[in-house]
Scaffold this motif. Structure first.
Motif, short mmCIF file in Angstrom:
data_model
loop_
_atom_site.label_atom_id
_atom_site.label_comp_id
_atom_site.label_asym_id
_atom_site.label_seq_id
_atom_site.Cartn_x
_atom_site.Cartn_y
_atom_site.Cartn_z
N SER A 39 0.80 -0.95 0.28
CA SER A 39 -0.33 0.34 -0.21
C SER A 39 1.27 1.22 -0.08
O SER A 39 1.06 1.55 1.10
CB SER A 39 -1.30 -0.01 0.74
OG SER A 39 -1.58 1.42 1.16
N TRP A 69 0.21 4.05 -0.65
CA TRP A 69 -0.48 5.39 0.14
C TRP A 69 -0.88 5.19 1.35
O TRP A 69 -1.14 6.32 1.98
CB TRP A 69 -1.76 6.13 -0.47
CG TRP A 69 -1.76 6.10 -1.93
CD1 TRP A 69 -2.48 5.34 -3.55
CD2 TRP A 69 -1.35 7.58 -2.75
NE1 TRP A 69 -2.33 5.83 -4.23
CE2 TRP A 69 -2.04 7.42 -4.22
CE3 TRP A 69 -1.00 8.17 -2.58
CZ2 TRP A 69 -1.69 7.86 -4.78
CZ3 TRP A 69 -0.71 9.92 -3.31
CH2 TRP A 69 -0.54 9.40 -5.19
N LEU A 98 -6.09 -5.48 2.02
CA LEU A 98 -7.01 -5.40 0.98
C LEU A 98 -7.02 -6.29 0.76
O LEU A 98 -6.49 -7.65 0.02
CB LEU A 98 -6.28 -4.54 -0.14
CG LEU A 98 -5.67 -3.25 0.37
CD1 LEU A 98 -5.52 -2.74 -0.97
CD2 LEU A 98 -6.46 -2.44 0.78
N TRP A 126 -13.33 -6.09 3.25
CA TRP A 126 -12.28 -5.59 3.78
C TRP A 126 -12.92 -4.30 3.54
O TRP A 126 -12.24 -3.75 3.94
CB TRP A 126 -10.99 -6.09 2.25
CG TRP A 126 -11.30 -5.51 1.58
CD1 TRP A 126 -11.94 -6.29 0.54
CD2 TRP A 126 -11.27 -4.89 0.64
NE1 TRP A 126 -11.84 -6.57 -0.40
CE2 TRP A 126 -11.34 -5.04 -0.59
CE3 TRP A 126 -10.34 -2.93 0.14
CZ2 TRP A 126 -10.95 -4.14 -1.75
CZ3 TRP A 126 -10.50 -2.29 -0.52
CH2 TRP A 126 -11.01 -2.59 -1.52
N GLY A 137 -13.83 4.98 1.76
CA GLY A 137 -13.61 3.66 0.99
C GLY A 137 -12.47 3.34 0.87
O GLY A 137 -12.10 2.26 1.03
N LYS A 138 -11.19 4.89 1.14
CA LYS A 138 -9.67 4.03 0.96
C LYS A 138 -8.58 4.29 2.11
O LYS A 138 -8.99 5.22 3.00
CB LYS A 138 -8.98 5.19 0.24
CG LYS A 138 -9.86 4.76 -1.32
CD LYS A 138 -9.33 5.64 -2.60
CE LYS A 138 -10.31 4.86 -4.09
NZ LYS A 138 -9.75 5.01 -5.21
N VAL A 139 -7.67 4.25 2.24
CA VAL A 139 -6.38 4.29 3.13
C VAL A 139 -5.18 4.91 2.22
O VAL A 139 -5.42 4.55 1.46
CB VAL A 139 -5.84 2.90 3.40
CG1 VAL A 139 -7.04 1.81 4.76
CG2 VAL A 139 -5.75 1.81 2.98
N PRO A 140 -4.52 5.68 3.09
CA PRO A 140 -5.02 5.77 4.15
C PRO A 140 -5.36 7.11 5.11
O PRO A 140 -6.12 7.67 4.29
CB PRO A 140 -3.13 6.70 4.80
CG PRO A 140 -3.20 7.81 3.78
CD PRO A 140 -3.64 6.47 1.79
N GLU A 196 -6.79 10.86 2.85
CA GLU A 196 -6.36 11.53 1.49
C GLU A 196 -4.38 11.44 1.88
O GLU A 196 -4.66 12.40 3.49
CB GLU A 196 -6.55 13.03 0.97
CG GLU A 196 -8.17 12.80 0.25
CD GLU A 196 -7.95 11.41 -1.33
OE1 GLU A 196 -6.61 11.72 -1.41
OE2 GLU A 196 -8.61 11.18 -1.67
N SER A 197 -3.96 10.92 1.54
CA SER A 197 -2.50 10.62 2.01
C SER A 197 -1.95 12.03 2.52
O SER A 197 -1.91 12.42 3.30
CB SER A 197 -1.70 9.88 0.98
OG SER A 197 -1.52 10.42 -0.13
N HIS A 220 1.14 13.52 -6.08
CA HIS A 220 -0.41 13.05 -5.50
C HIS A 220 -1.51 13.02 -6.62
O HIS A 220 -1.81 12.77 -6.56
CB HIS A 220 -0.96 13.74 -4.24
CG HIS A 220 -1.81 13.62 -3.63
ND1 HIS A 220 -3.57 14.16 -3.41
CD2 HIS A 220 -2.30 12.55 -2.55
CE1 HIS A 220 -3.91 13.28 -2.91
NE2 HIS A 220 -3.46 12.41 -2.35
N1 LIG Z 1 -5.77 9.84 -2.94
C1 LIG Z 1 -5.95 9.05 -2.08
C2 LIG Z 1 -4.96 7.15 -2.45
C3 LIG Z 1 -5.85 6.25 -1.90
C4 LIG Z 1 -5.92 4.52 -1.79
O1 LIG Z 1 -6.06 4.93 -3.44
N2 LIG Z 1 -5.21 3.81 -1.44
C5 LIG Z 1 -5.37 2.64 -2.09
C6 LIG Z 1 -4.29 1.96 -0.99
S1 LIG Z 1 -3.26 2.29 -1.67
C7 LIG Z 1 -6.78 2.20 -1.25
O2 LIG Z 1 -7.27 2.31 -0.75
N3 LIG Z 1 -7.81 0.97 -2.15
C8 LIG Z 1 -8.83 0.08 -2.49
C9 LIG Z 1 -9.73 0.58 -3.23
O3 LIG Z 1 -9.03 1.51 -3.89
O4 LIG Z 1 -10.89 0.59 -3.17
C10 LIG Z 1 -4.16 9.19 -1.20
O5 LIG Z 1 -3.49 9.57 -1.40
O6 LIG Z 1 -4.64 8.87 0.06
#
Ligand SMILES: N[C@@H](CCC(=O)N[C@@H](CS)C(=O)NCC(=O)O)C(=O)O
Length: 217
Positions: free
Chosen positions: A11, A13, A35, A40, A51-54, A65-66, A101
């Motif tokens: 991961s 981000w 993931l 998950w 719905g995304k990390v971090p 958002e990172s 980013h």
């Molecule tokens: N723009 C977001 C990108 C976050 C992202 O895409 N994270 C990935 C993991 S590296 C994630 O959550 N993937 C799961 C998904 O897209 O459903 C950030 O900067 O935090």
């Protein structure tokens, strides 16, 4: 503070935000949600509105958002030097971080982050990732030449901009990317940063393999 991240093996981000918190000694509890295992997405959505990390939780403040997480901790811990102190260097560093980013999709698509593997060098996809890499090398060299003379990182001391590019360094290591001596020295500085090395080791020790992020060769 609690930081929700995904697999340290993959991961990118998550890595960026985590690296800032860990390197700058900011106390936090880490929650790892791998993931693509059962449930998950629902588990991430319970904490992260995108719905995304971090995703960072600090009392009733939630930051997803990172880059927003990095800005939040930089404001909360102004004495840590998360961004360069000099205004011109800081403006450059913020531009570099924002460019990362928002961009380099070709590199991100064709060379998945993977702290668990190394591959021999080869051009993957349509080769457009090489253009991304060219721009990244130019940006790194400019930062180092203009602002980085006092240390091995982009702006001398390790900063948020280095954290934003650390997963790119990881990709260059994973895919044995051909680089010149100046870029190799920067890659080595990141690779041997204790917080980076801690993440990489933890990623290699994880039990989860994500098939779509693995190549045969
Ligand atoms: N723009 C977001 C990108 C976050 C992202 O895409 N994270 C990935 C993991 S590296 C994630 O959550 N993937 C799961 C998904 O897209 O459903 C950030 O900067 O935090």
């Amino acid at each position: 503070m609690k930081l929700l991240i995904a697999n340290k093996g993959y991961s990118s981000w998550s890595h960026r935000a985590w690296l800032v918190l860990r390197h700058f000694g900011i106390p936090f509890e880490e929650i790892v949600q791998p993931l693509y295992v059962d449930g998950w997405k629902e588990a991430i959505l319970k904490l992260s509105p995108s719905g995304k990390v971090p995703c960072l939780m600090d009392g009733d403040v939630t930051v997803w958002e990172s880059l927003a997480i990095i800005e939040y901790v930089a404001e909360k811990f102004p004495d840590r030097g998360i961004w360069p102190a000099d205004a011109a260097a800081r403006a450059h560093a913020r531009s570099a971080a924002a460019e990362m980013h928002a961009g380099f999709q070709n590199l991100r698509r064709d060379y998945c982050s993977n702290w668990r593997r190394t591959y021999p060098w080869k051009v993957r996809g349509d080769g457009s990732a090489l253009e991304d890499a060219k721009r990244i090398f130019a940006l790194w060299k400019e930062a180092r030449q203009r602002f980085g003379r006092s240390g091995p990182f982009l702006y001398g001391a390790f900063s948020a901009a280095d954290a934003m590019y650390a997963p790119v360094v990881s990709r260059f290591i994973t895919y044995s990317w051909p680089v010149d001596a100046e870029i190799a020295a920067y890659i080595e500085a990141i690779r041997t940063l204790p917080a980076y090395a801690e993440w990489a080791e933890a990623g290699r020790a994880e039990p989860w393999t994500i098939a779509q992020y693995e190549y045969d060769e």
